[in-house]
Design a protein around this motif. Structure first.
Motif, PDB file in Angstrom:
ATOM      1  N   ASP A  17      60.914 -22.720 -35.768  1.00 33.59           N
ATOM      2  CA  ASP A  17      61.747 -23.905 -35.922  1.00 33.59           C
ATOM      3  C   ASP A  17      63.194 -23.561 -35.563  1.00 33.59           C
ATOM      4  O   ASP A  17      63.656 -22.441 -35.829  1.00 33.59           O
ATOM      5  CB  ASP A  17      61.711 -24.408 -37.368  1.00 33.59           C
ATOM      6  CG  ASP A  17      60.378 -25.043 -37.731  1.00 33.59           C
ATOM      7  OD1 ASP A  17      59.618 -25.420 -36.815  1.00 33.59           O
ATOM      8  OD2 ASP A  17      60.098 -25.165 -38.939  1.00 33.59           O
ATOM      9  N   PRO A  18      63.917 -24.509 -34.978  1.00 35.06           N
ATOM     10  CA  PRO A  18      65.329 -24.265 -34.646  1.00 35.06           C
ATOM     11  C   PRO A  18      66.161 -24.001 -35.907  1.00 35.06           C
ATOM     12  O   PRO A  18      65.883 -24.552 -36.967  1.00 35.06           O
ATOM     13  CB  PRO A  18      65.772 -25.573 -33.991  1.00 35.06           C
ATOM     14  CG  PRO A  18      64.516 -26.218 -33.530  1.00 35.06           C
ATOM     15  CD  PRO A  18      63.466 -25.819 -34.519  1.00 35.06           C
ATOM     16  N   THR A  31      69.965 -22.534 -32.529  1.00 33.19           N
ATOM     17  CA  THR A  31      69.288 -21.511 -31.740  1.00 33.19           C
ATOM     18  C   THR A  31      67.783 -21.583 -31.990  1.00 33.19           C
ATOM     19  O   THR A  31      67.345 -21.932 -33.091  1.00 33.19           O
ATOM     20  CB  THR A  31      69.790 -20.097 -32.105  1.00 33.19           C
ATOM     21  OG1 THR A  31      69.588 -19.872 -33.502  1.00 33.19           O
ATOM     22  CG2 THR A  31      71.256 -19.934 -31.779  1.00 33.19           C
ATOM     23  N   PHE A  32      67.022 -21.247 -30.945  1.00 34.17           N
ATOM     24  CA  PHE A  32      65.570 -21.192 -31.082  1.00 34.17           C
ATOM     25  C   PHE A  32      64.983 -20.400 -29.913  1.00 34.17           C
ATOM     26  O   PHE A  32      65.531 -20.412 -28.817  1.00 34.17           O
ATOM     27  CB  PHE A  32      64.950 -22.591 -31.148  1.00 34.17           C
ATOM     28  CG  PHE A  32      65.341 -23.509 -30.023  1.00 34.17           C
ATOM     29  CD1 PHE A  32      64.557 -23.626 -28.885  1.00 34.17           C
ATOM     30  CD2 PHE A  32      66.493 -24.279 -30.114  1.00 34.17           C
ATOM     31  CE1 PHE A  32      64.914 -24.481 -27.856  1.00 34.17           C
ATOM     32  CE2 PHE A  32      66.860 -25.141 -29.093  1.00 34.17           C
ATOM     33  CZ  PHE A  32      66.069 -25.239 -27.955  1.00 34.17           C
ATOM     34  N   PRO A  33      63.867 -19.690 -30.146  1.00 32.49           N
ATOM     35  CA  PRO A  33      63.216 -18.954 -29.069  1.00 32.49           C
ATOM     36  C   PRO A  33      62.166 -19.827 -28.375  1.00 32.49           C
ATOM     37  O   PRO A  33      61.483 -20.625 -29.012  1.00 32.49           O
ATOM     38  CB  PRO A  33      62.558 -17.783 -29.790  1.00 32.49           C
ATOM     39  CG  PRO A  33      62.236 -18.328 -31.140  1.00 32.49           C
ATOM     40  CD  PRO A  33      63.333 -19.325 -31.452  1.00 32.49           C
ATOM     41  N   ASN A  55      65.868 -16.696 -25.639  1.00 35.64           N
ATOM     42  CA  ASN A  55      66.662 -17.229 -26.741  1.00 35.64           C
ATOM     43  C   ASN A  55      67.499 -18.378 -26.186  1.00 35.64           C
ATOM     44  O   ASN A  55      68.196 -18.211 -25.191  1.00 35.64           O
ATOM     45  CB  ASN A  55      67.572 -16.157 -27.337  1.00 35.64           C
ATOM     46  CG  ASN A  55      66.777 -15.081 -28.036  1.00 35.64           C
ATOM     47  OD1 ASN A  55      65.833 -15.371 -28.754  1.00 35.64           O
ATOM     48  ND2 ASN A  55      67.137 -13.840 -27.811  1.00 35.64           N
ATOM     49  N   VAL A  56      67.414 -19.534 -26.838  1.00 35.90           N
ATOM     50  CA  VAL A  56      68.132 -20.725 -26.383  1.00 35.90           C
ATOM     51  C   VAL A  56      69.205 -21.076 -27.402  1.00 35.90           C
ATOM     52  O   VAL A  56      68.968 -21.016 -28.616  1.00 35.90           O
ATOM     53  CB  VAL A  56      67.161 -21.917 -26.205  1.00 35.90           C
ATOM     54  CG1 VAL A  56      67.907 -23.166 -25.759  1.00 35.90           C
ATOM     55  CG2 VAL A  56      66.069 -21.562 -25.198  1.00 35.90           C
ATOM     56  N   CYS A  66      68.308 -31.073 -31.187  1.00 32.99           N
ATOM     57  CA  CYS A  66      67.302 -30.007 -31.199  1.00 32.99           C
ATOM     58  C   CYS A  66      66.856 -29.699 -32.625  1.00 32.99           C
ATOM     59  O   CYS A  66      65.652 -29.565 -32.893  1.00 32.99           O
ATOM     60  CB  CYS A  66      67.837 -28.744 -30.532  1.00 32.99           C
ATOM     61  SG  CYS A  66      68.036 -28.879 -28.744  1.00 32.99           S
ATOM     62  N   LYS A  67      67.792 -29.578 -33.534  1.00 29.92           N
ATOM     63  CA  LYS A  67      67.456 -29.277 -34.928  1.00 29.92           C
ATOM     64  C   LYS A  67      66.617 -30.390 -35.538  1.00 29.92           C
ATOM     65  O   LYS A  67      65.674 -30.142 -36.280  1.00 29.92           O
ATOM     66  CB  LYS A  67      68.741 -29.059 -35.739  1.00 29.92           C
ATOM     67  CG  LYS A  67      68.531 -28.887 -37.229  1.00 29.92           C
ATOM     68  CD  LYS A  67      67.643 -27.709 -37.547  1.00 29.92           C
ATOM     69  CE  LYS A  67      67.491 -27.535 -39.047  1.00 29.92           C
ATOM     70  NZ  LYS A  67      66.362 -26.684 -39.393  1.00 29.92           N
ATOM     71  N   GLN A  68      66.946 -31.631 -35.230  1.00 29.20           N
ATOM     72  CA  GLN A  68      66.278 -32.769 -35.840  1.00 29.20           C
ATOM     73  C   GLN A  68      64.867 -32.980 -35.305  1.00 29.20           C
ATOM     74  O   GLN A  68      63.966 -33.316 -36.065  1.00 29.20           O
ATOM     75  CB  GLN A  68      67.105 -34.032 -35.628  1.00 29.20           C
ATOM     76  CG  GLN A  68      66.540 -35.247 -36.338  1.00 29.20           C
ATOM     77  CD  GLN A  68      67.445 -36.459 -36.243  1.00 29.20           C
ATOM     78  OE1 GLN A  68      68.476 -36.418 -35.584  1.00 29.20           O
ATOM     79  NE2 GLN A  68      67.054 -37.521 -36.895  1.00 29.20           N
TER      80      GLN A  68
END
Length: 133
Positions: A17-18, A31-33, A55-56, A66-68
């Motif tokens: 998860d972000p 951030t998230f892979p 890694n983004v 992105c988080k949501q």
């Protein structure tokens, strides 16, 4: 022509998860892979798969989106630029990481997966209020 080009486009699945945090000035960063895989057959017919992890990093409004809406395992298209960061930790060990700084993100995959991610995000926002009906 002395211009350069630094552009990356990947399609892959989120490895977790972000994670979102805020800079001291209050700017959101998430951030998230993302894992991308390729498959090929060798000369002897043996099937091989190779996975590359990226890694983004997303900033501002894109970070919040992105988080949501993104979740582990979801397929995603990410467009951005490569950035190399170097730092030294408290023990004097030097580190280098290459990451994609996202400028665009598109959720892919089955619409049910997208709807499920949205429903999960919305259900987390629900409160324990009683309704009069």
């Amino acid at each position: 022509m002395s211009r350069g080009l630094n552009k990356v486009m990947i399609i892959g699945h989120l490895g977790r998860d972000p994670e979102m945090r805020y800079t001291p000035s209050g700017k959101p960063v998430t951030t998230f892979p993302v894992a991308t895989s390729r498959t090929w057959n060798s000369v002897d017919g043996e099937r091989h798969t190779e996975t590359e992890w990226f890694n983004v990093v997303a900033w501002g409004q894109l970070a919040e989106i992105c988080k949501q809406y993104l979740a582990k395992g979801q397929q995603v298209y990410v467009e951005g630029r490569l950035q190399t960061r170097r730092w030294e930790d408290s023990e004097g060990v030097k580190h280098v990481t290459v990451e994609i700084v996202a400028s665009e993100m598109m959720m892919l995959g089955d619409r049910r997966d997208v709807n499920q991610a949205v429903e999960t995000a919305l259900s987390e926002e629900e409160t324990d209020e009683e309704y009069p009906f």
